[in-house]
Design a protein around this motif. Structure first.
Motif, PDB file in Angstrom:
ATOM      1  N   UNK A 379      59.214   2.835  16.096  1.00 26.57           N
ATOM      2  CA  UNK A 379      60.067   3.185  16.865  1.00 26.57           C
ATOM      3  C   UNK A 379      60.402   4.498  17.749  1.00 26.57           C
ATOM      4  N   UNK A 380      60.772   4.294  18.686  1.00 22.34           N
ATOM      5  CA  UNK A 380      60.090   5.610  19.699  1.00 22.34           C
ATOM      6  C   UNK A 380      61.254   6.559  19.380  1.00 22.34           C
ATOM      7  N   UNK A 381      61.095   8.269  18.653  1.00 22.51           N
ATOM      8  CA  UNK A 381      61.434   8.953  17.752  1.00 22.51           C
ATOM      9  C   UNK A 381      63.325   9.080  18.704  1.00 22.51           C
ATOM     10  N   UNK A 382      63.221   9.163  20.380  1.00 14.61           N
ATOM     11  CA  UNK A 382      64.107   9.087  20.911  1.00 14.61           C
ATOM     12  C   UNK A 382      64.973   7.981  20.953  1.00 14.61           C
ATOM     13  N   UNK A 383      65.075   7.279  19.845  1.00 16.34           N
ATOM     14  CA  UNK A 383      65.743   5.991  20.128  1.00 16.34           C
ATOM     15  C   UNK A 383      66.316   6.024  18.625  1.00 16.34           C
ATOM     16  N   UNK A 384      65.968   6.920  17.743  1.00 14.64           N
ATOM     17  CA  UNK A 384      66.618   6.997  16.469  1.00 14.64           C
ATOM     18  C   UNK A 384      67.916   7.862  16.136  1.00 14.64           C
ATOM     19  N   UNK A 385      68.424   7.305  15.070  1.00 17.91           N
ATOM     20  CA  UNK A 385      70.061   8.423  15.446  1.00 17.91           C
ATOM     21  C   UNK A 385      69.582  10.123  14.068  1.00 17.91           C
ATOM     22  N   UNK A 386      69.518  10.946  15.241  1.00 20.28           N
ATOM     23  CA  UNK A 386      69.318  12.134  14.586  1.00 20.28           C
ATOM     24  C   UNK A 386      69.069  12.404  13.245  1.00 20.28           C
ATOM     25  N   UNK A 387      70.037  12.183  12.391  1.00 17.15           N
ATOM     26  CA  UNK A 387      70.532  12.481  11.290  1.00 17.15           C
ATOM     27  C   UNK A 387      69.101  11.457  10.331  1.00 17.15           C
ATOM     28  N   UNK A 388      69.402  10.502  10.994  1.00 15.88           N
ATOM     29  CA  UNK A 388      68.606   9.320  10.262  1.00 15.88           C
ATOM     30  C   UNK A 388      66.985   9.888  10.072  1.00 15.88           C
ATOM     31  N   UNK A 389      66.279  10.190  11.711  1.00 15.93           N
ATOM     32  CA  UNK A 389      65.344  11.227  11.845  1.00 15.93           C
ATOM     33  C   UNK A 389      64.885  12.177  11.311  1.00 15.93           C
ATOM     34  N   UNK A 390      65.657  13.083  10.994  1.00 24.29           N
ATOM     35  CA  UNK A 390      65.660  14.167   9.775  1.00 24.29           C
ATOM     36  C   UNK A 390      65.528  13.718   9.374  1.00 24.29           C
ATOM     37  N   UNK A 391      66.181  13.065   8.503  1.00 19.40           N
ATOM     38  CA  UNK A 391      66.176  12.891   6.620  1.00 19.40           C
ATOM     39  C   UNK A 391      64.401  11.663   6.554  1.00 19.40           C
ATOM     40  N   UNK A 392      64.495  11.391   7.035  1.00 18.04           N
ATOM     41  CA  UNK A 392      62.775  10.499   6.962  1.00 18.04           C
ATOM     42  C   UNK A 392      61.523  11.884   7.092  1.00 18.04           C
ATOM     43  N   UNK A 393      62.072  13.167   7.947  1.00 18.01           N
ATOM     44  CA  UNK A 393      61.076  13.974   8.218  1.00 18.01           C
ATOM     45  C   UNK A 393      61.228  15.311   7.483  1.00 18.01           C
ATOM     46  N   UNK A 394      60.518  16.280   7.073  1.00 21.45           N
ATOM     47  CA  UNK A 394      61.209  17.099   5.921  1.00 21.45           C
ATOM     48  C   UNK A 394      59.778  17.750   6.422  1.00 21.45           C
ATOM     49  N   UNK A 395      59.990  18.919   7.328  1.00 20.52           N
ATOM     50  CA  UNK A 395      59.271  20.152   7.597  1.00 20.52           C
ATOM     51  C   UNK A 395      59.039  21.722   6.846  1.00 20.52           C
ATOM     52  N   UNK A 396      58.022  21.984   5.748  1.00 16.64           N
ATOM     53  CA  UNK A 396      57.775  23.804   5.910  1.00 16.64           C
ATOM     54  C   UNK A 396      57.113  24.697   7.032  1.00 16.64           C
ATOM     55  N   UNK A 397      57.789  25.611   7.013  1.00 16.99           N
ATOM     56  CA  UNK A 397      57.595  26.460   7.955  1.00 16.99           C
ATOM     57  C   UNK A 397      56.500  27.595   7.210  1.00 16.99           C
ATOM     58  N   UNK A 398      55.639  28.172   8.350  1.00 16.39           N
ATOM     59  CA  UNK A 398      54.257  29.143   8.179  1.00 16.39           C
ATOM     60  C   UNK A 398      55.659  30.391   7.474  1.00 16.39           C
ATOM     61  N   UNK A 399      57.055  30.632   8.272  1.00 16.63           N
ATOM     62  CA  UNK A 399      57.350  31.864   8.084  1.00 16.63           C
ATOM     63  C   UNK A 399      58.733  31.085   7.881  1.00 16.63           C
ATOM     64  N   UNK A 400      58.850  30.580   6.888  1.00 13.73           N
ATOM     65  CA  UNK A 400      60.519  30.541   5.792  1.00 13.73           C
ATOM     66  C   UNK A 400      61.271  31.021   6.136  1.00 13.73           C
ATOM     67  N   UNK A 401      62.635  29.597   5.952  1.00 15.22           N
ATOM     68  CA  UNK A 401      63.880  30.710   6.419  1.00 15.22           C
ATOM     69  C   UNK A 401      64.430  30.298   5.024  1.00 15.22           C
ATOM     70  N   UNK A 402      65.258  31.374   4.948  1.00 14.70           N
ATOM     71  CA  UNK A 402      65.985  31.389   3.992  1.00 14.70           C
ATOM     72  C   UNK A 402      67.286  32.172   3.922  1.00 14.70           C
ATOM     73  N   UNK A 403      68.628  31.066   3.031  1.00 10.99           N
ATOM     74  CA  UNK A 403      70.017  31.798   3.515  1.00 10.99           C
ATOM     75  C   UNK A 403      70.430  32.342   2.028  1.00 10.99           C
ATOM     76  N   UNK A 404      71.549  33.569   2.319  1.00 11.11           N
ATOM     77  CA  UNK A 404      71.532  34.059   2.073  1.00 11.11           C
ATOM     78  C   UNK A 404      72.859  33.291   0.758  1.00 11.11           C
TER      79      UNK A 404
END
Length: 570
Positions: A379-404
């Motif tokens: 399924x083309x990722x452009x056809x998926x609901x954004x919230x659903x797509x981003x629940x399927x994919x998790x990313x850990x970045x080189x420059x991590x962003x943490x919150x206060x």
């Protein structure tokens, strides 16, 4: 609220008329018996006026604060929907200025300016009509004062709009410098550039000060004229009214009522400049906020969902170029073809600037392809609901962003329903047990951007967050770069178990990280040029060995395999 405001105006106009009746009636006739009821009526009107003002302000504040809250909510929601291309163009200080100062300017005008603009115009119109009815010569004097006010207001408006916008833009620039100075304080101090950065901030502050003073001088001249005009009218009315009383054309009570009504116009006329200034600031603020609302998101979710996701990722003829790149910049990715089978882990290796991070960002649609397609389970990722797509994919970045927020809240950001046992398991995988040594453990607030933690600790916490999300596809964008060799080895051993149950894409610069993968893809000049195992690429692709440098040891895989086996047996 409108009824209370109108009744307030009516009460304000009635009190001078009662005063006229008292002077021309009981006081002139020396009738003390009739004085008491009229005096009580005047007192009741004064109390009623105060009560109506309280009702109006309460209703007005409640409505306006609710409106501001809704706008703030919609603005934040809009910012979340806008793509990365928007956020890379806009300075954070400009966005912060719009979300705080501009919204405050709109609230002040909606909560004060709009109502009083209508009420003041109504009051001036009604009072002028009453004054013309009472004694038309003096009424004409009062009506004539409106002409210079209108003329001044039109001249003022044109110049004030430009200066007001300039001030608000410079406030956003100053906010950006303040934020950068706070976030980058370690870099500033380490290079001993505190004085240099302070001078830049001071220069921006002085520019804002100079523009603000231009705005102050403009409004000061305007308000001065507006104060002078009604005061001149009062002097003329006093002189002309006294003559009228002497000739018997006015009674003393009518003159007192006339002057009282005239004085009631001083505030509506004099406040016109203040209200107009607020209105212009609100208009400018609205225009600045509408710049955000008028930006159409170029990444819009589809309508499909994957019922039973397996994590089969495919890049098919993928091209990508940054939207704002110049015509000479060229595409970052060109005709990329890559397949990652369900449960397989692929390492992505390439030189700096080859497009590795961009490629990984295409899976969760942080950016969209400009050619070809990326699919999950066909399924083309452009056809998926954004919230659903981003629940399927998790990313850990080189420059991590943490919150206060607390360490626990940072960890469960992608999965709020995680149990304590699952949190502990994710911390173990990422070797992030250091959080238990913080003053309040997982409930310790780690500060803005996680500045109270080291680079390696931030990376491990971000990795634990990605693991805790239990995604179908796990993307690691050089997530282990800040770890020491010993910690990296422990994390990689734990990741072996996690990656065995998910589809993984790892951006790697070291051979030890490559060992986590089943296959390796070499990215060169925006293209996938070779795909194979670590051993195959070392043996057949010199460019691959050059990229890994001293880590490119053909025997390293066997050494690591033995170390992992020993750790598992232990």
């Amino acid at each position: 609220m409108s009824a209370a405001a109108l009744l307030t105006v009516a009460t304000t106009l009635t009190i001078p008329l009662v005063t006229k009746a008292i002077i021309d009636g009981p006081i002139t006739d020396r009738d003390l018996g009739a004085l008491l009821p009229l005096g009580l009526l005047a007192l009741a009107l004064g109390v009623l006026e105060a009560f109506l003002i309280w009702v109006r302000r309460w209703a007005q504040s409640n409505a306006v604060l609710g409106l501001e809250t809704e706008i703030r909510h919609d603005l934040y929601e809009r910012l979340q929907r806008l793509p990365m291309s928007f956020h890379t163009r806009w300075e954070s200080g400009q966005l912060l200025s719009r979300a705080t100062q501009d919204l405050s300017a709109i609230r002040r005008f909606m909560g004060f300016g709009v109502l009083f603009l209508v009420l003041n115009i109504l009051q001036v119109t009604v009072v002028t009509g009453v004054l013309l009815h009472m004694y038309w010569p003096l009424g004409l004097v009062v009506a004539a004062t409106a002409l210079p006010v209108v003329w001044l207001s039109m001249r003022f408006e044109t110049r004030y709009v430009a200066v007001s916008r300039q001030v608000q833009d410079q406030q956003g620039d100053l906010a950006t410098r303040a934020e950068e100075g706070a976030v980058g304080i370690r870099v500033i101090k380490s290079f001993g550039r505190s004085e240099h950065v302070a001078e830049q901030y001071e220069a921006a502050a002085r520019t804002l000060y100079a523009t603000s003073m231009t705005k102050v001088r403009l409004t000061a001249r305007f308000w001065t004229f507006l104060e002078v005009i009604p005061n001149v009218a009062v002097v003329i009315v006093l002189a002309t009214g006294a003559i009228g009383v002497g000739k018997g054309e006015l009674t003393p009570g009518e003159l007192v009522a006339f002057i009282t009504l005239l004085l009631s116009l001083v505030w509506p006329v004099a406040s016109l400049g203040y209200i107009l200034a607020m209105g212009q600031e609100a208009m400018t603020a609205s225009a600045r906020i509408l710049e955000i609302f008028d930006t159409e998101p170029d990444i819009v979710g589809g309508t499909r969902r994957i019922a039973e996701p397996r994590g089969h990722v495919r890049f098919e003829g993928v091209d990508f170029a940054f939207p704002d790149a110049g015509p000479d910049a060229g595409p970052v990715l060109r005709g990329v073809d890559l397949e990652i089978r369900p449960g397989e882990t692929v390492a992505l290796v390439g030189a700096t600037g080859s497009g590795k991070s961009v490629l990984t960002a295409l899976i969760p649609r942080l950016y969209d392809v400009t050619g070809g397609r990326v699919s999950i389970d066909g399924v083309d990722v452009r056809e998926l609901e954004l919230d659903h797509l981003r629940s399927l994919v998790a990313t850990a970045f080189e420059e991590p962003t943490l919150f206060s927020m607390s360490a626990r809240e940072n960890l469960t950001l992608g999965r709020a329903d995680a149990t304590d046992a699952e949190v502990e398991q994710a911390l173990e995988v990422a070797q992030a047990g250091f959080v238990h040594e913080l003053p309040w453990g997982l409930d310790t607030r780690i500060g803005e951007q996680g500045m109270s933690l080291s680079g390696g600790q931030r990376q491990r916490l971000a990795l634990a967050r990605a693991v805790l999300a239990q995604p179908t596809v796990l993307v690691l964008d050089d997530t282990l770069s800040a770890l020491d060799v010993h910690t990296e080895k422990l994390v990689e051993e734990a990741l072996q178990r996690v990656l065995s149950g998910t589809t993984g894409l790892i951006v790697a610069h070291r051979a030890s990280t490559v060992m986590l993968a089943d296959r390796v893809a070499l990215l060169q000049d925006g293209r996938i040029t070779h795909v194979g195992t670590h051993r195959e690429l070392l043996a057949t692709v010199p460019a691959y060995a050059d990229l890994l440098g001293s880590d490119a040891d053909p025997d390293l895989e066997a050494v690591l395999d033995r170390a992992i086996d020993e750790e598992v047996r232990a």
